[in-house]
Design a protein around this motif. Structure first.
Motif, PDB file in Angstrom:
ATOM      1  N   SER A 243      12.087   3.109  18.087  1.00 32.65           N
ATOM      2  CA  SER A 243      11.469   2.397  16.274  1.00 32.65           C
ATOM      3  C   SER A 243      10.307   2.211  15.606  1.00 32.65           C
ATOM      4  O   SER A 243       9.712   3.323  14.920  1.00 32.65           O
ATOM      5  N   PHE A 244       9.128   2.290  17.115  1.00 34.01           N
ATOM      6  CA  PHE A 244       7.522   2.171  16.044  1.00 34.01           C
ATOM      7  C   PHE A 244       6.998   2.458  16.976  1.00 34.01           C
ATOM      8  O   PHE A 244       7.531   3.325  18.515  1.00 34.01           O
ATOM      9  N   GLU A 245       5.752   3.168  16.835  1.00 33.10           N
ATOM     10  CA  GLU A 245       5.165   4.135  17.820  1.00 33.10           C
ATOM     11  C   GLU A 245       4.473   3.209  18.271  1.00 33.10           C
ATOM     12  O   GLU A 245       4.575   1.775  18.000  1.00 33.10           O
ATOM     13  N   LYS A 246       3.365   4.004  18.931  1.00 28.83           N
ATOM     14  CA  LYS A 246       3.360   3.034  20.657  1.00 28.83           C
ATOM     15  C   LYS A 246       1.689   1.721  20.447  1.00 28.83           C
ATOM     16  O   LYS A 246       1.890   0.939  20.712  1.00 28.83           O
ATOM     17  N   GLU A 247       0.710   2.579  19.514  1.00 31.18           N
ATOM     18  CA  GLU A 247       0.019   1.975  18.189  1.00 31.18           C
ATOM     19  C   GLU A 247       0.027   0.715  17.325  1.00 31.18           C
ATOM     20  O   GLU A 247      -0.043  -0.516  17.665  1.00 31.18           O
ATOM     21  N   ASP A 248       1.607   0.485  17.165  1.00 30.46           N
ATOM     22  CA  ASP A 248       2.651  -0.431  16.602  1.00 30.46           C
ATOM     23  C   ASP A 248       2.955  -1.293  17.113  1.00 30.46           C
ATOM     24  O   ASP A 248       2.415  -2.850  17.341  1.00 30.46           O
ATOM     25  N   LEU A 249       3.450  -0.894  18.258  1.00 29.02           N
ATOM     26  CA  LEU A 249       3.839  -2.210  19.330  1.00 29.02           C
ATOM     27  C   LEU A 249       2.453  -2.518  19.631  1.00 29.02           C
ATOM     28  O   LEU A 249       2.683  -3.677  19.639  1.00 29.02           O
ATOM     29  N   LYS A 250       1.945  -2.416  19.986  1.00 27.12           N
ATOM     30  CA  LYS A 250       0.250  -2.905  20.729  1.00 27.12           C
ATOM     31  C   LYS A 250      -0.058  -3.712  19.598  1.00 27.12           C
ATOM     32  O   LYS A 250      -0.303  -5.090  20.063  1.00 27.12           O
ATOM     33  N   TYR A 251      -0.082  -2.984  18.107  1.00 22.44           N
ATOM     34  CA  TYR A 251      -0.570  -4.164  17.269  1.00 22.44           C
ATOM     35  C   TYR A 251       0.279  -5.449  17.103  1.00 22.44           C
ATOM     36  O   TYR A 251       0.236  -6.344  17.270  1.00 22.44           O
TER      37      TYR A 251
END
Length: 151
Positions: free
Chosen positions: A11-19
Motif C-alpha cells: 500500500s505504501f511507496e518506498k519513501e513513505d515506508l522509510k519515513y
C-alpha cells in the motif's frame, strides 16, 4: 504483524515506508530508556517498601480512606504510562487493595503535579482546584465501589 508488513509493502511507496520506519525508531529510542529506568525505579521502590508495612497499613484492604490515599498518590505522582501498571502491581503484591489500586490508576493519568500547575496557570486557581478535587473524588468513589464489589 505479518499481515501489517504485507499491507504496508503493497500500500505504501518506498519513501513513505522509510519515513514510517524512521518515526518508529525515533519513538522506540525515546520510550525504551524511559521504560527501563521506570521499571528499575519501581523495583527499587518495591524493595524499599517491602522492608516496611507502609503499603499494607495505608493502602491495604478496601475502603474510602485507602482509595482516597491512593487517589492522592496517583494525583501527585508523575508516572510514565508504561511504568504505572508495574508500580501498582508491586504495591498490590505488598498488600494494596484492589479498590485503592483502581483509584491510583484512575487519578494518575488525569493529574500530576506538573499537570496541576499548568491547569492552574491556564484556567485559574479556582478552576484548577475544582478539577483536581473532581478527579480525586471520582477516583476515590470508583475505587471504593470497585473495592466493595470485587471482594
Amino acid at each position: 504483524m505479518f499481515i501489517t508488513v504485507i499491507y504496508a509493502l503493497k500500500s505504501f511507496e518506498k519513501e513513505d515506508l522509510k519515513y514510517w520506519m524512521m518515526e518508529t525508531w525515533f519513538f522506540v529510542k525515546q520510550i525504551v530508556p524511559l521504560l527501563l529506568v521506570g521499571v528499575f525505579i519501581v523495583g527499587v521502590v518495591g524493595e524499599v517498601l517491602k522492608a516496611t508495612n507502609i503499603v499494607e497499613t495505608y493502602l491495604g484492604g478496601e475502603g474510602v480512606r485507602q482509595s482516597f490515599i491512593a487517589a492522592i498518590i496517583g494525583a501527585l505522582s508523575y508516572f510514565a504510562t508504561m511504568t504505572e501498571a508495574p508500580f501498582v502491581d508491586t504495591l498490590m503484591k505488598l498488600g494494596m487493595g484492589k479498590g485503592p489500586a483502581l483509584a491510583l490508576l484512575l487519578a494518575g493519568p488525569g493529574l500530576s503535579l506538573p499537570n496541576m500547575l499548568a491547569i492552574g496557570r491556564l484556567f485559574g486557581v479556582k478552576r484548577a482546584v475544582l478539577y483536581i478535587m473532581t478527579i480525586v473524588m471520582l477516583s476515590t468513589l470508583a475505587g471504593t465501589i470497585y473495592g466493595e464489589v470485587a471482594t
